[in-house]
Design a protein around this motif. Structure first.
Motif: not given
Length: 415
Positions: A263-269, A273-274
């Motif tokens: 989840s961190l890998k997906e959320t980090k992107g 971007k944010l």
């Protein structure tokens, strides 16, 4: 004692000091229920049953000092009488200080040490109120011969917990428990444990007497595969996971860690971007702000100038308002003086046009004439009296002179 002082004492006693009175109040309520206080006290005074923390002094508990003090004195009086000592029931016209002093005196008579003043009980709630009622309840229970005993717990055999030491190693007791807990519909797939045990023992014996030559299988491989597929469902053993096993907790921790990492890998992107979008937006806002400040510089200067002029105008207005106030005060004083002069003029004008003063003058003249006549009469009387006195005195003097001259002539010799 103030709230800060009481809080400091509770902290000195330890972290549980703040909640000690809650425990005492709960124990007190249990003792009162044993003594049947609902019928003996509450029913007589038409009061509702007390809550678990009725006499506790806390910001989280609703307080009613008048009702709590009355119930405290009524409860203390009832407990003292129940303990074998006479004590009058409280009345509305009793002095609160005298009442609590008498209650503490009875408590000392029971041999209880009291190290606080009576005014601690005047609030009707708090730690000292719970302490007094708890000690009186103990004396009442002792008088009735009641005593608390330790509870007798039933002896139960401790259940042995099966511990799985390895994923590939199962104990027979664990397998039996699993098989007993299986639903009835799965009983047809259960293995024969006794046969399994005998096979295991037999294999251990066979291993000890293992032949030295290489064994060759006499069974066809296709038949062996068919036999394996046939007995495979019966060889399935369902083992329920034990939540107390540390290996299960460790596996769950690894699963959660992997899930968090994914989840961190997906959320980090998304977060990167944010962050990039927010940075670009902030740069645009800053550049737009600088541009607006540059374009509106002259308007800002004009606004500041207008603000300064407005301040000066307000100061002038304040000064002018002060002058107007002073002039208004002077005008009020002059108006008052003018009203006084007008009033005096009106009084003088009314007195000049009125004939009452002339009448008063004529009456005064008439009175003066009468007084003058009376004075003339009195003067005449006085003059007449004075003349009479003078004539009388003159006659007396003449008489005296004749009287003195006669003896002298008689004394002269005859010629």
């Amino acid at each position: 004692m103030s709230e800060d002082t009481r809080r400091g004492e509770d902290q000195d006693r330890g972290p549980g000091g703040l909640h000690h009175m809650f425990v005492v109040m709960e124990e007190l309520l249990e003792k009162l229920k044993i003594l049947d206080y609902e019928e003996e006290v509450l029913a007589k005074h038409n009061m509702k049953a007390m809550s678990r923390h009725y006499f506790v002094s806390s910001p989280y508990v609703a307080a009613n000092p008048g009702e709590q003090f009355f119930l405290f004195t009524a409860m203390a009086s009832w407990l003292i009488n129940a303990a074998g000592r006479p004590f009058p029931a409280p009345r509305d016209d009793d002095e609160p200080y005298a009442t609590v002093s008498n209650i503490l005196a009875e408590l000392r008579a029971f041999g209880v040490k009291v190290d606080f003043p009576p005014n601690k009980l005047k609030t009707g709630c708090g730690e000292h109120v719970c302490f007094v009622l708890d000690r009186l309840a103990e004396q009442a229970l002792k008088k009735r011969g009641f005593s608390f005993r330790r509870p007798n717990y039933p002896t139960e055999a401790a259940e042995e917990e099966a511990v799985i030491e390895d994923d590939a190693e199962l104990t027979l007791s664990k397998v039996e428990e699993e098989m007993i807990e299986e639903p009835d519909e799965e009983e047809e797939h259960v293995m024969d444990l006794d046969a399994l045990k005998s096979r295991t023992n037999h294999s251990e014996v066979d291993q000890s007497s293992k032949p030295e030559a290489i064994l060759e299988a006499s069974v066809d491989a296709a038949e062996w595969a068919l036999e394996v597929e046939r007995v495979l469902p019966q060889l399935k053993v369902t083992i329920r996971p034990d939540n107390k096993d540390w290996r299960i907790h460790l596996d769950q921790m690894h699963q959660h860690r992997d899930g968090i990492t994914a989840s961190l890998k997906e959320t980090k992107g998304y977060l990167d971007k944010l962050q990039e979008d927010l940075g670009k937006t902030l740069e645009k806002v800053n550049s737009r702000e600088k541009y607006i400040n540059t374009q509106l510089e002259h308007l800002i200067q004009e606004y500041r100038t207008a603000q300064a002029q407005l301040s000066q105008a307000r100061e002038l207005y304040q000064q002018a308002s002060g002058g107007v106030t002073e002039k208004s005060r002077q005008l009020a004083e002059v108006s008052e003086e003018l009203e006084e002069v007008k009033q005096e003029m009106e009084e003088k004008g009314s007195s000049m046009s009125d004939g009452a003063p002339v009448v008063k003058i004529k009456q005064s003249l008439t009175k003066l004439r009468q007084e003058v006549v009376q004075m003339d009469v009195r003067i005449g009387v006085v003059e007449h009296t004075l003349l009479q006195a003078k004539l009388r005195e003159k006659n007396n003097m003449t008489r005296d002179m004749h009287a003195t001259s006669l003896p002298e002539s008689s004394l002269q010799p005859y010629g």
